[in-house]
Design an enzyme around this catalytic site. Structure first.
Site, PDB file in Angstrom:
ATOM      1  N   LYS A 263       0.838  -1.207   0.000  1.00 44.34           N
ATOM      2  CA  LYS A 263       0.000   0.000   0.000  1.00 44.34           C
ATOM      3  C   LYS A 263       0.871   1.255   0.000  1.00 44.34           C
ATOM      4  O   LYS A 263       0.632   2.195  -0.758  1.00 44.34           O
ATOM      5  CB  LYS A 263      -0.930  -0.014   1.234  1.00 44.34           C
ATOM      6  CG  LYS A 263      -2.036  -1.064   1.125  1.00 44.34           C
ATOM      7  CD  LYS A 263      -2.778  -1.307   2.441  1.00 44.34           C
ATOM      8  CE  LYS A 263      -3.749  -2.484   2.248  1.00 44.34           C
ATOM      9  NZ  LYS A 263      -4.513  -2.841   3.443  1.00 44.34           N
TER      10      LYS A 263
ATOM     11  N   GLN B 101      -4.314  -1.254   9.674  1.00 42.92           N
ATOM     12  CA  GLN B 101      -4.305  -2.600   9.113  1.00 42.92           C
ATOM     13  C   GLN B 101      -4.907  -3.602  10.106  1.00 42.92           C
ATOM     14  O   GLN B 101      -4.569  -3.602  11.290  1.00 42.92           O
ATOM     15  CB  GLN B 101      -2.854  -3.001   8.749  1.00 42.92           C
ATOM     16  CG  GLN B 101      -2.730  -4.321   8.034  1.00 42.92           C
ATOM     17  CD  GLN B 101      -3.342  -4.329   6.636  1.00 42.92           C
ATOM     18  OE1 GLN B 101      -3.465  -3.288   5.985  1.00 42.92           O
ATOM     19  NE2 GLN B 101      -3.749  -5.489   6.172  1.00 42.92           N
TER      20      GLN B 101
ATOM     21  N   ASP C 145     -10.720   3.265   4.090  1.00 39.03           N
ATOM     22  CA  ASP C 145     -10.936   1.815   4.139  1.00 39.03           C
ATOM     23  C   ASP C 145     -12.438   1.495   4.045  1.00 39.03           C
ATOM     24  O   ASP C 145     -12.816   0.343   3.836  1.00 39.03           O
ATOM     25  CB  ASP C 145     -10.417   1.332   5.496  1.00 39.03           C
ATOM     26  CG  ASP C 145      -9.575   0.097   5.414  1.00 39.03           C
ATOM     27  OD1 ASP C 145      -9.292  -0.362   4.300  1.00 39.03           O
ATOM     28  OD2 ASP C 145      -9.205  -0.409   6.488  1.00 39.03           O
TER      29      ASP C 145
HETATM   30  N1  GUN Z   1      -6.643  -6.648   6.347  1.00 39.76           N
HETATM   31  C1  GUN Z   1      -6.937  -7.379   5.241  1.00 39.76           C
HETATM   32  N2  GUN Z   1      -7.616  -6.625   4.333  1.00 39.76           N
HETATM   33  C2  GUN Z   1      -7.744  -5.392   4.886  1.00 39.76           C
HETATM   34  C3  GUN Z   1      -8.341  -4.187   4.427  1.00 39.76           C
HETATM   35  O1  GUN Z   1      -8.920  -4.089   3.338  1.00 39.76           O
HETATM   36  N3  GUN Z   1      -8.284  -3.140   5.288  1.00 39.76           N
HETATM   37  C4  GUN Z   1      -7.671  -3.230   6.514  1.00 39.76           C
HETATM   38  N4  GUN Z   1      -7.653  -2.145   7.278  1.00 39.76           N
HETATM   39  N5  GUN Z   1      -7.106  -4.334   6.963  1.00 39.76           N
HETATM   40  C5  GUN Z   1      -7.139  -5.418   6.145  1.00 39.76           C
END
Ligand code: GUN
Length: 294
Positions: free
Chosen positions: A54, A98, A121
């Site tokens: 990311k 995350q 998100d």
């Molecule tokens: N962990 C796995 N996929 C995601 C996501 O799309 N957002 C977040 N914040 N954590 C994740």
């Protein structure tokens, strides 16, 4: 029939080119650079790999980007304080914490602390509620990526029988809500299956579009898929290590067998994953554009 394999990697590139152009426009018109902070608690290898991807994509697109690594034993209060700190930082338009978080921290409390205007998100209850009533501002990134993949691949969703396997807040519930909306790129008949579904195969065999986020390697076998179905595999299961020392991944679908039956299928890796990251960038750009409007 051997399926057409849709590459999320290639599709994501196309979407990122569009985002890059919009980033330049925003900078030229308003002097604003989209800003994204990713907060990682602990060092779970899968989470480290996702967050690194990311941040790299954000930097490649010229975003202001901050990776904030916190120790596994950070307190819930300190994590909430950190989120509130970034809520007030005008350089930051998007905040991503995350998941999963360590078990001593309430994910709900932390996600709810994010300013809904910076919730790139799409997991704040305000944004999930807006999505449900057809007034979405930020879609959760994986469902958003799936919808874009379907749309760019030219797959008709209107009136289609969509079966979603999995009911997580991250994927199953939001993609079901998105595809049921009466709007372009959606308007499907959606069935959600989960761990208490009595006969999973009876449902999946009816799907024109099968979206699998079950969290179990090869949960979907060829006998559970209709001839000519479109199969979207959201699963990422670590099943060993490659010769180069990287994690060996497989999806929730038995790819080799199902690709002989489906008309379209996404691979793992290189399917939904790259789209998830790209839609996070799209949401961050949108947050910055909305911040300009005030
Ligand atoms: N962990 C796995 N996929 C995601 C996501 O799309 N957002 C977040 N914040 N954590 C994740």
């Amino acid at each position: 029939m051997t399926a057409r394999i849709i590459s999320g990697t290639e599709t994501a590139k196309l979407v990122r080119e569009r985002i890059a152009q919009d980033v330049v426009k925003l900078r030229e018109a308003h002097g604003i650079t989209p800003g994204l902070v990713t907060i990682l608690v602990g060092n779970n290898p899968a989470s480290v790999s996702y967050v690194t991807g990311k941040q790299k994509t954000a930097r490649d697109l010229g975003f202001y980007s901050v990776q904030d690594d916190q120790p596994e034993d950070i307190s819930e209060d300190d994590l909430v304080w950190l989120v509130e700190h970034y809520n007030k930082d005008p350089r930051v338009h998007g905040i991503l914490v995350q998941l999963p978080l360590p078990s001593h921290i309430s994910e709900t409390r932390v996600l709810n602390a994010i300013d809904p205007d910076k919730d790139v998100d799409g997991l704040h209850p305000m944004n999930l509620g807006r999505l449900m009533i057809g007034q979405a501002r930020f879609y959760p990134c994986t469902p958003y990526g799936i919808r874009e993949l379907l749309s760019i691949a030219g797959i008709e969703t209107k009136g289609a029988e969509v079966v979603v396997v999995g009911r997580s807040n991250l994927v199953g519930k939001p993609i079901s809500m998105m595809l049921v909306q009466k709007e372009a790129g959606a308007n499907a008949t959606v069935t959600m299956c989960h761990t208490a579904t009595r006969d999973l195969g009876e449902h999946t065999k009816k799907a024109d579009i099968l979206i699998v986020a079950a969290g179990r390697a090869k949960a979907i076998t060829a006998d559970m898929v209709k001839d000519g179905a479109v199969v979207i595999d959201v699963g990422v299961n670590r099943i060993g290590v490659t010769a180069e020392g990287k994690a060996k991944l497989c999806g929730d679908v038995d790819f080799e067998a199902v690709k002989e039956k489906a008309s379209v299928i996404t691979p793992v890796p290189g399917g939904v994953g790259p789209m998830t990251i790209t839609m996070l960038m799209q949401n961050t750009l949108k947050a910055a554009q909305l911040a300009v409007k005030g």
